[in-house]
Motif scaffolding. Structure first.
Motif, PDB file in Angstrom:
ATOM      1  N   LYS A   1     -11.698   3.981 -18.118  1.00 25.69           N
ATOM      2  CA  LYS A   1     -11.336   2.845 -17.641  1.00 25.69           C
ATOM      3  C   LYS A   1     -10.170   2.173 -18.172  1.00 25.69           C
ATOM      4  O   LYS A   1      -9.432   1.347 -17.609  1.00 25.69           O
ATOM      5  N   PHE A   2      -9.691   2.597 -19.480  1.00 24.24           N
ATOM      6  CA  PHE A   2      -8.657   1.749 -20.181  1.00 24.24           C
ATOM      7  C   PHE A   2      -7.458   2.744 -20.246  1.00 24.24           C
ATOM      8  O   PHE A   2      -7.641   4.066 -20.507  1.00 24.24           O
ATOM      9  N   GLY A   3      -6.483   2.239 -20.467  1.00 24.15           N
ATOM     10  CA  GLY A   3      -4.968   2.772 -20.673  1.00 24.15           C
ATOM     11  C   GLY A   3      -4.402   2.190 -21.728  1.00 24.15           C
ATOM     12  O   GLY A   3      -4.593   1.045 -21.952  1.00 24.15           O
ATOM     13  N   PHE A   4      -3.586   3.151 -22.561  1.00 29.86           N
ATOM     14  CA  PHE A   4      -2.961   2.374 -23.679  1.00 29.86           C
ATOM     15  C   PHE A   4      -1.549   2.805 -23.797  1.00 29.86           C
ATOM     16  O   PHE A   4      -0.982   3.653 -23.493  1.00 29.86           O
ATOM     17  N   VAL A   5      -0.682   1.680 -23.971  1.00 25.17           N
ATOM     18  CA  VAL A   5       0.865   1.798 -24.376  1.00 25.17           C
ATOM     19  C   VAL A   5       1.175   0.857 -25.593  1.00 25.17           C
ATOM     20  O   VAL A   5       0.851   0.010 -25.779  1.00 25.17           O
ATOM     21  N   PHE A   6       1.891   1.822 -26.381  1.00 22.24           N
ATOM     22  CA  PHE A   6       2.086   1.281 -27.638  1.00 22.24           C
ATOM     23  C   PHE A   6       3.788   1.312 -27.997  1.00 22.24           C
ATOM     24  O   PHE A   6       4.534   1.594 -26.853  1.00 22.24           O
ATOM     25  N   GLN A   7       4.105   0.456 -29.180  1.00 22.11           N
ATOM     26  CA  GLN A   7       5.773   0.560 -29.467  1.00 22.11           C
ATOM     27  C   GLN A   7       6.318   1.655 -29.368  1.00 22.11           C
ATOM     28  O   GLN A   7       7.478   1.722 -28.809  1.00 22.11           O
ATOM     29  N   PHE A   8       5.769   2.768 -29.850  1.00 20.60           N
ATOM     30  CA  PHE A   8       6.362   4.079 -29.728  1.00 20.60           C
ATOM     31  C   PHE A   8       5.618   5.120 -28.782  1.00 20.60           C
ATOM     32  O   PHE A   8       4.118   4.808 -28.829  1.00 20.60           O
TER      33      PHE A   8
ATOM     34  N   ALA B   1      -1.199  -2.947 -23.624  1.00 26.04           N
ATOM     35  CA  ALA B   1       0.143  -2.706 -24.146  1.00 26.04           C
ATOM     36  C   ALA B   1       0.640  -3.417 -25.430  1.00 26.04           C
ATOM     37  O   ALA B   1       0.588  -4.814 -25.466  1.00 26.04           O
ATOM     38  N   ASP B   2       0.684  -2.640 -26.340  1.00 29.28           N
ATOM     39  CA  ASP B   2       1.139  -3.397 -27.885  1.00 29.28           C
ATOM     40  C   ASP B   2       2.565  -3.259 -27.845  1.00 29.28           C
ATOM     41  O   ASP B   2       2.966  -2.103 -28.500  1.00 29.28           O
ATOM     42  N   GLU B   3       3.269  -4.348 -27.738  1.00 24.32           N
ATOM     43  CA  GLU B   3       4.761  -4.280 -28.238  1.00 24.32           C
ATOM     44  C   GLU B   3       5.484  -2.978 -27.577  1.00 24.32           C
ATOM     45  O   GLU B   3       5.981  -2.394 -28.025  1.00 24.32           O
TER      46      GLU B   3
ATOM     47  N   SER C   1      10.706  -1.266 -29.251  1.00 19.56           N
ATOM     48  CA  SER C   1      11.639   0.102 -30.124  1.00 19.56           C
ATOM     49  C   SER C   1      12.670   0.063 -29.008  1.00 19.56           C
ATOM     50  O   SER C   1      13.607   1.120 -29.419  1.00 19.56           O
ATOM     51  N   LEU C   2      12.990  -0.530 -27.922  1.00 16.65           N
ATOM     52  CA  LEU C   2      13.979  -0.487 -26.868  1.00 16.65           C
ATOM     53  C   LEU C   2      15.097  -1.434 -26.869  1.00 16.65           C
ATOM     54  O   LEU C   2      15.028  -2.547 -27.548  1.00 16.65           O
TER      55      LEU C   2
ATOM     56  N   ARG D   1       8.666   5.736 -20.331  1.00 18.27           N
ATOM     57  CA  ARG D   1       8.162   5.758 -18.979  1.00 18.27           C
ATOM     58  C   ARG D   1       7.089   7.040 -19.070  1.00 18.27           C
ATOM     59  O   ARG D   1       6.222   6.824 -18.130  1.00 18.27           O
ATOM     60  N   VAL D   2       7.225   7.875 -19.639  1.00 18.68           N
ATOM     61  CA  VAL D   2       6.295   9.136 -19.767  1.00 18.68           C
ATOM     62  C   VAL D   2       5.028   8.443 -20.232  1.00 18.68           C
ATOM     63  O   VAL D   2       3.612   8.617 -20.010  1.00 18.68           O
ATOM     64  N   ALA D   3       5.014   7.789 -21.378  1.00 20.84           N
ATOM     65  CA  ALA D   3       3.959   7.060 -22.060  1.00 20.84           C
ATOM     66  C   ALA D   3       3.233   6.371 -21.107  1.00 20.84           C
ATOM     67  O   ALA D   3       1.879   6.172 -20.862  1.00 20.84           O
TER      68      ALA D   3
END
Length: 228
Positions: A86-93, A169-171, A175-176, A153-155
């Protein structure tokens, strides 16, 4: 529709003989199809709040409710299954697996989430989502050949391939450069609205707040202000 409720959440840590209170009774409701940004200085408690909401650590007091399920009363295995499905995660890297192609990254996530889709259905979903995030032309590429923006984008695609209800989504743009950050935030907003995801994001970049529906300003473990 309210999908996620954080109710009177407190978090304390032991530092030797001293007990430090990181969160001091946080209340927050998250709605479907909205991006909520947590902002504040380092040490304000925003990242701790994100990890508690995501089930990555337990609150000392209070409760976290998702679809009427109380995460604070779940076992470790129950929370693991909830995060995977149920959860998705996106990080700084992006943290992409270096020896997997772009499409293999997404197929791996479907495997982790124990997707009921058949093989040809999984491939269709991978192709559809890569098209959605503008990466269909790079599906056979390895991470080493991707730019920072492409990796992110892939992440993002990997984070939502299993159709989660909530995206953490954590930061995600830290990094961009400015242009790539704007592109990623535009993409996150479009996906949140189109797929009706509930997105909770931590950011230091005030320029990214224009893409959010609600801003929660934190300091010293409390919510100072909510702007909608």
């Amino acid at each position: 529709m309210t999908l996620f409720t954080i109710d009177a959440v407190r978090k304390t840590f032991k530092n030797g003989e001293v007990e430090e209170e990181i969160l001091k009774g946080i209340n927050l409701s998250l709605k479907e199809g909205e991006i909520t940004a947590l902002v504040g200085a380092s040490g304000s408690g925003k990242s701790t709040l994100l990890t508690i909401a995501a089930g990555l650590q337990k609150a000392t007091e209070g409760q976290v409710l998702f679809e009427e399920q109380n995460l604070t009363k779940m076992s470790t295995e129950q929370i693991r299954k909830l995060r995977a499905s149920k959860f998705g995660f996106v990080f700084q890297f992006a943290h992409l697996v270096p020896f997997l192609t772009v499409e293999e990254q997404l197929l791996l996530m479907l495997d982790v989430a124990e997707s009921p889709l058949k093989s040809h259905e999984q491939q269709y979903e991978v192709n559809r989502l890569l098209q959605l995030v503008g990466m269909a032309h790079r599906k056979k590429a390895y991470p080493s050949s991707l730019s920072g923006g492409e990796k992110q984008r892939v992440a993002i695609a990997r984070a939502i391939i299993h159709q989660p209800k909530v995206l953490f989504a954590d930061e995600p743009t830290a990094s961009l450069d400015s242009q790539r950050s704007q592109e990623i935030m535009f993409l996150l907003r479009e996906l949140t609205k189109t797929l009706k995801i509930t997105t909770l994001m931590v950011t230091h970049d005030e320029e990214m707040l224009a893409y959010t529906d609600r801003i929660v300003k934190m300091n010293d473990g409390i919510v100072l202000q909510t702007i909608q």
